[in-house]
Design a protein around this motif. Structure first.
Motif, short mmCIF file in Angstrom:
data_model
loop_
_atom_site.label_atom_id
_atom_site.label_comp_id
_atom_site.label_asym_id
_atom_site.label_seq_id
_atom_site.Cartn_x
_atom_site.Cartn_y
_atom_site.Cartn_z
N ALA A 49 -22.73 9.46 2.48
CA ALA A 49 -22.07 10.35 1.53
C ALA A 49 -20.78 9.76 0.95
CB ALA A 49 -21.76 11.69 2.19
N PHE A 50 -20.32 8.63 1.45
CA PHE A 50 -19.04 8.07 1.00
C PHE A 50 -19.15 7.57 -0.44
CE2 PHE A 50 -16.25 4.42 0.31
CZ PHE A 50 -15.02 4.98 0.62
N LEU A 51 -18.15 7.93 -1.26
CA LEU A 51 -18.10 7.45 -2.64
C LEU A 51 -16.90 6.55 -2.89
CD1 LEU A 51 -19.07 10.70 -4.61
CD2 LEU A 51 -20.54 8.75 -4.01
N SER A 52 -15.70 6.97 -2.47
CA SER A 52 -14.51 6.16 -2.75
C SER A 52 -13.34 6.63 -1.90
CB SER A 52 -14.14 6.23 -4.23
OG SER A 52 -13.69 7.53 -4.58
N ALA A 53 -12.34 5.74 -1.78
CA ALA A 53 -11.09 6.07 -1.12
C ALA A 53 -9.96 5.38 -1.87
CB ALA A 53 -11.10 5.64 0.34
N ARG A 54 -8.87 6.09 -2.05
CA ARG A 54 -7.74 5.58 -2.84
C ARG A 54 -6.45 5.90 -2.11
NH1 ARG A 54 -6.92 5.92 -9.20
NH2 ARG A 54 -4.64 5.87 -9.36
N LEU A 55 -5.48 4.96 -2.19
CA LEU A 55 -4.21 5.14 -1.49
C LEU A 55 -3.13 4.30 -2.17
CD1 LEU A 55 -2.66 6.28 1.00
CD2 LEU A 55 -3.36 4.21 2.22
N SER A 56 -1.91 4.86 -2.26
CA SER A 56 -0.76 4.13 -2.78
C SER A 56 0.27 3.97 -1.67
CB SER A 56 -0.13 4.89 -3.96
OG SER A 56 -1.06 5.05 -5.01
N PHE A 57 1.07 2.89 -1.74
CA PHE A 57 2.02 2.60 -0.67
C PHE A 57 3.10 1.65 -1.16
CE2 PHE A 57 -1.80 0.10 -0.56
CZ PHE A 57 -1.32 -1.20 -0.60
N THR A 58 4.22 1.63 -0.43
CA THR A 58 5.31 0.72 -0.72
C THR A 58 6.04 0.39 0.57
OG1 THR A 58 7.31 0.35 -2.05
CG2 THR A 58 6.95 2.58 -1.24
N PHE A 59 6.60 -0.81 0.67
CA PHE A 59 7.39 -1.20 1.84
C PHE A 59 8.21 -2.43 1.52
CE2 PHE A 59 3.36 -3.38 2.26
CZ PHE A 59 3.63 -4.62 2.85
N THR A 60 9.10 -2.78 2.44
CA THR A 60 9.95 -3.95 2.27
C THR A 60 9.61 -4.95 3.37
OG1 THR A 60 11.73 -2.57 1.36
CG2 THR A 60 12.33 -4.77 2.15
N PRO A 61 8.85 -5.99 3.07
CA PRO A 61 8.44 -6.95 4.10
C PRO A 61 9.61 -7.82 4.55
CG PRO A 61 7.73 -7.71 1.96
CD PRO A 61 8.30 -6.35 1.75
N GLN A 62 9.57 -8.17 5.82
CA GLN A 62 10.59 -9.03 6.41
C GLN A 62 9.99 -10.25 7.10
OE1 GLN A 62 13.94 -8.63 6.34
NE2 GLN A 62 14.02 -6.65 5.33
N GLU A 63 8.83 -10.07 7.70
CA GLU A 63 8.25 -11.09 8.56
C GLU A 63 6.85 -11.50 8.08
OE1 GLU A 63 10.16 -12.30 10.79
OE2 GLU A 63 11.69 -10.72 10.80
N GLN A 64 6.46 -12.74 8.42
CA GLN A 64 5.12 -13.21 8.10
C GLN A 64 4.06 -12.22 8.59
OE1 GLN A 64 4.02 -15.61 6.24
NE2 GLN A 64 2.71 -17.11 7.27
#
Length: 217
Positions: A49-64
């Motif tokens: 039954a799966f059709l789609s999944a959507r997500l927004s995000f933000t962050f400040t990376p510091q490390e590898q």
């Protein structure tokens, strides 16, 4: 969910989702869903039954390898979706800090994981400037079921917020293969964050919004 609604995950050092031969199998990164709202989110269901999944995000990376994004886990129905055991198969896609730059990152794990990266283009909502401590900006990932003359697959896209353009990142073809009855498989969708580097202090905070999962009637 309204676009302004947000939630946060903090990932401690030494957390990751990764499986590499011959022995590495790590699945200890924190995951989460948004707080309950007026319109409950259906985050798991039959793969058929799966059709789609959507997500927004933000962050400040510091490390590898600092990372945040969307996670799809696949389990056979007899296993409880809330089981502590790692899912046998999974897909994660988002932004990952690699060699001094935040990059679009997709990992697909059938038996072992494989990984692809792409440039995170500079735009009003997403910065590709290098260096530690630079916010990635809001990035939106869409994972969508697709059928064509060759069969069924999942496509991973980055969605450009200003135009709605779906920029293709990866097609994953094993998800619907050799399943027998797809109803025997469950897919679970979560937000995830990870800070694989162990020799650091402090966690990685990733902010999320707009998790939306669509299912066939």
């Amino acid at each position: 969910m309204a676009p302004t609604d947000t939630f946060t995950i903090t990932a401690n050092p030494g957390t990751d989702i990764w499986r590499k031969p011959p022995t590495t199998d790590v699945f200890n990164a924190p995951t989460a869903l948004p707080p309950p709202g007026p319109h409950p989110l259906r985050a798991s269901g039959p793969l058929s039954a799966f059709l789609s999944a959507r997500l927004s995000f933000t962050f400040t990376p510091q490390e590898q390898y600092d990372q945040g994004g969307i996670l799809l886990s696949f389990r056979r129905r007899p296993n409880s979706p809330s089981s502590d055991a790692p899912p046998p198969q999974w897909i994660k896609s988002g932004v990952e800090f690699y060699n001094g730059l935040p990059r679009l990152s997709t990992v697909a794990c059938e038996r072992w994981a494989d990984w692809s990266v792409a440039d995170l283009d500079s735009s009003p909502s997403s910065s590709s400037k290098g260096g530690k401590g630079v916010e990635t900006g809001w990035t939106t990932i869409l994972v969508e079921k697709d059928r064509d003359g060759n069969g069924t697959s999942l496509w991973v896209y980055r969605v450009v917020e200003e135009t709605g353009e779906k920029v293709p990142l990866r097609e994953i073809c094993w998800v619907f293969a050799d399943r027998g009855e797809e109803e025997d498989w469950v897919v679970e969708v979560h937000a995830m964050a990870a800070r694989p580097e162990k020799a650091v202090e402090g966690g990685l905070e990733v902010e999320f919004r707009g998790l939306d999962v669509k299912w066939a009637e």
